[in-house]
Design an enzyme around this catalytic site. Structure first.
Site, PDB file in Angstrom:
ATOM      1  N   LYS A  80      36.349  36.018  26.662  1.00  0.00           N
ATOM      2  CA  LYS A  80      36.162  35.328  27.940  1.00  0.00           C
ATOM      3  C   LYS A  80      35.059  34.279  27.787  1.00  0.00           C
ATOM      4  O   LYS A  80      34.037  34.549  27.145  1.00  0.00           O
ATOM      5  CB  LYS A  80      35.798  36.352  29.012  1.00  0.00           C
ATOM      6  CG  LYS A  80      35.690  35.800  30.424  1.00  0.00           C
ATOM      7  CD  LYS A  80      35.457  36.927  31.433  1.00  0.00           C
ATOM      8  CE  LYS A  80      35.393  36.418  32.863  1.00  0.00           C
ATOM      9  NZ  LYS A  80      35.167  37.504  33.843  1.00  0.00           N
ATOM     10  N   SER A 155      38.407  37.651  37.750  1.00  0.00           N
ATOM     11  CA  SER A 155      38.166  36.361  37.151  1.00  0.00           C
ATOM     12  C   SER A 155      38.571  36.268  35.684  1.00  0.00           C
ATOM     13  O   SER A 155      38.710  35.160  35.163  1.00  0.00           O
ATOM     14  CB  SER A 155      36.685  35.997  37.279  1.00  0.00           C
ATOM     15  OG  SER A 155      35.891  36.878  36.508  1.00  0.00           O
ATOM     16  N   SER A 179      36.749  42.114  37.837  1.00  0.00           N
ATOM     17  CA  SER A 179      37.294  40.996  37.070  1.00  0.00           C
ATOM     18  C   SER A 179      38.045  41.347  35.796  1.00  0.00           C
ATOM     19  O   SER A 179      38.769  40.506  35.273  1.00  0.00           O
ATOM     20  CB  SER A 179      36.195  40.001  36.728  1.00  0.00           C
ATOM     21  OG  SER A 179      36.023  39.145  37.823  1.00  0.00           O
TER      22      SER A 179
HETATM   23  N1  GLN Z   1      36.315  38.887  42.655  1.00  0.00           N
HETATM   24  C1  GLN Z   1      34.968  39.376  42.559  1.00  0.00           C
HETATM   25  C2  GLN Z   1      34.001  38.261  42.853  1.00  0.00           C
HETATM   26  O1  GLN Z   1      34.423  37.179  43.009  1.00  0.00           O
HETATM   27  C3  GLN Z   1      34.716  39.961  41.222  1.00  0.00           C
HETATM   28  C4  GLN Z   1      34.424  38.990  40.154  1.00  0.00           C
HETATM   29  C5  GLN Z   1      34.001  39.617  38.867  1.00  0.00           C
HETATM   30  O2  GLN Z   1      34.180  40.821  38.658  1.00  0.00           O
HETATM   31  N2  GLN Z   1      33.387  38.838  38.001  1.00  0.00           N
HETATM   32  O3  GLN Z   1      32.841  38.459  42.927  1.00  0.00           O
END
Ligand code: GLN
Length: 482
Positions: A80, A155, A179
């Protein structure tokens, strides 16, 4: 040579060690595969062709000359793009870090390299890992390999989609509020968020430090376990790692009589097709001699508000470092007064990131700190306590990973609340610091559904036992046609 790119990490490793094929042959196929499918999926945003081929040849040479090789020898892995890779751009899918080339490897990356894995490149994400669909990326969105009109989740959308699309065998993602699990569930692959403090975060560009962990995504439970053995464990560079051992010792015993609780609020709140799957997963576990029952959680309703308050507060503080002086993009301060330069530079953040910096600053401001931030922390503690007492009675808890099926591009992007709501099932594990895994549980309208399994802190072994038991008694496709 048959389709080597489709093999699981374990199969690749065995094939290379036994001389059935070489690491170079396999990596060439992986690179061809990326060239073929990535224009449709947009999961890989930076390909390290030379680095990957060079490492493959090194692995082949080590095997030829009977030198010692690492446990991940030859396996193609994607990273990532918020995890630092020395000499390879790490952008967080943000214009703010467009040109940033880290001078060092994250601990997890160093360990993968030391164990002879092959890094094929960097994977797409929502800007700074803020989002649930990978639509907030400066590289454009990642498509779901099962149906490219749909989002891959986020994400770590690139991390899940690249594995499902067989652009790499395994990948690393980061999970602050879901994410890893959200996109893994949306793409019908396996994704693990480890216990907070099991995997080093050194070199992970932070979004919300108290919540996030790096974790693996793979096509099978055993691929995920294989990567954990390399990346987990004590690290002098990260004092929040709470274990003293370097390599965890996972051994499977999938026939123990597990006590399983199905979280009613999370399961009933999901789309009907999804909750149906989770109830049938419970039936399956019951038939396999586990002791299952439905349980209730009191603090589920407050979890999202608590999560987003804490996450944004931490984000606002973390992101204050981006002034384009220490790292950033090509734009000199010459001729600018400092405040004007700072404002100009920071307009390079995307709208979602800006929103979070503003809200995060607000909830931390002295007038509102008690009303929002402190309250969110109290809820977090209560949730933690509730889970702690549940795990005295149950080995694992099950629930859907996502309350909805993958959705079409643009459906939620204009309404932040709609986007936040879909994290309801995943944020709980981050708030409590407990491990959670998602495993493919079926399809509805040809779109994937994931089963989420949670366990108590540092009880990854229980997660793996349950996930493997489920996986070996179901037969769910993980390789879409592309
Ligand atoms: N969707 C969640 C957020 O926007 C989780 C994102 C993540 O785990 N990095 O904060």
């Amino acid at each position: 040579m048959s389709k080597l790119y489709k093999l699981s990490a374990k199969e690749v490793n065995t094939g290379i060690r036994s001389g059935e094929f070489t690491a170079e042959e396999y990596i060439i196929q992986i690179l061809e595969r990326i060239d073929k499918v990535n224009p449709k999926v947009n999961a890989v945003i930076c390909i390290d062709r030379n680095g990957a081929l060079e490492k493959a040849r090194l692995v082949d040479r080590k095997i030829r000359e009977d030198e010692k090789i690492g446990p991940l020898a030859g396996i193609a892995i994607g990273i990532k793009d918020n995890i630092c890779t020395s000499g390879l751009k790490t952008t967080c899918a943000s214009k703010m870090l467009e040109e940033y080339v880290p001078p060092y490897d994250a601990t997890v990356v160093r360990r993968l390299k030391d164990d002879d894995a092959i890094i094929i490149g960097k994977l797409n994400l929502d800007e700074f890992a803020m989002g649930s669909s990978t639509e907030f990326s400066s590289f454009g969105p990642t498509s779901n390999p099962w149906n490219t009109d749909y989002v891959a989740g986020g994400s770590s959308g690139g991390s899940a989609a690249s594995v499902a699309a067989s652009e790499c065998s395994v990948s690393l993602g980061s999970d602050t509020g879901g994410s890893i699990r959200c996109p893994a569930s949306f793409c019908s692959v396996v994704g693990l968020k480890p216990t907070y403090g099991l995997v080093s975060r050194f070199g992970l560009i932070p979004y919300a430090n108290s919540l996030e962990q790096i974790g693996p995504i793979g096509k099978t439970v055993s691929d995920v376990v294989m990567i954990m053995k390399t990346i987990a464990g004590a690290d002098d560079n990260d004092q929040t790692v709470q274990v003293t051992y370097r390599t965890p010792d996972y051994t499977f015993s999938s026939n123990e009589k597990m006590r399983i609780g199905l979280v009613r609020e999370l399961t009933e709140g999901a789309e009907p097709e999804i909750s149906k799957r989770i109830y049938s997963a419970m039936d399956l576990f019951t038939n396999l001699d586990c002791k299952c029952e439905e349980i209730s959680m009191n603090y589920v309703d407050y979890a999202l508000a608590s999560y987003y308050t804490i996450a944004m507060a931490e984000a606002s503080s973390n992101l204050s470092r981006y002034d384009n002086i220490r790292y950033g993009f090509n734009f000199t301060p010459d001729g600018y007064e400092w405040n004007a330069y700072f404002a100009k530079v920071r307009s390079n953040f995307g709208d979602e990131v800006k929103r979070r910096i503003i809200v995060g600053t607000y909830v931390l401001s002295s007038a509102y700190y008690g009303k929002y931030y402190l309250k969110a922390q109290k809820i977090r503690t209560m949730l933690k306590q509730e889970l702690r007492s549940l795990f005295k009675k149950y080995d694992i808890l099950i629930a859907p990973t996502m309350p909805i099926l993958p959705f079409k591009f643009g459906e939620k992007i204009d309404d932040p609340i709609k986007m936040f709501m879909i994290d309801i099932d995943t944020v709980i594990a981050n708030l409590a610091g407990v491990p959670a895994i998602t495993v493919p549980a079926g399809f509805s309208n040809d779109l994937p559904i994931g089963l989420q399994i949670m366990a108590s802190e540092f009880q990854e072994q229980k997660l793996f036992n349950a996930a493997l038991l489920f996986e070996s008694n179901t037969n769910i496709n993980r390789s879409p046609e592309l």
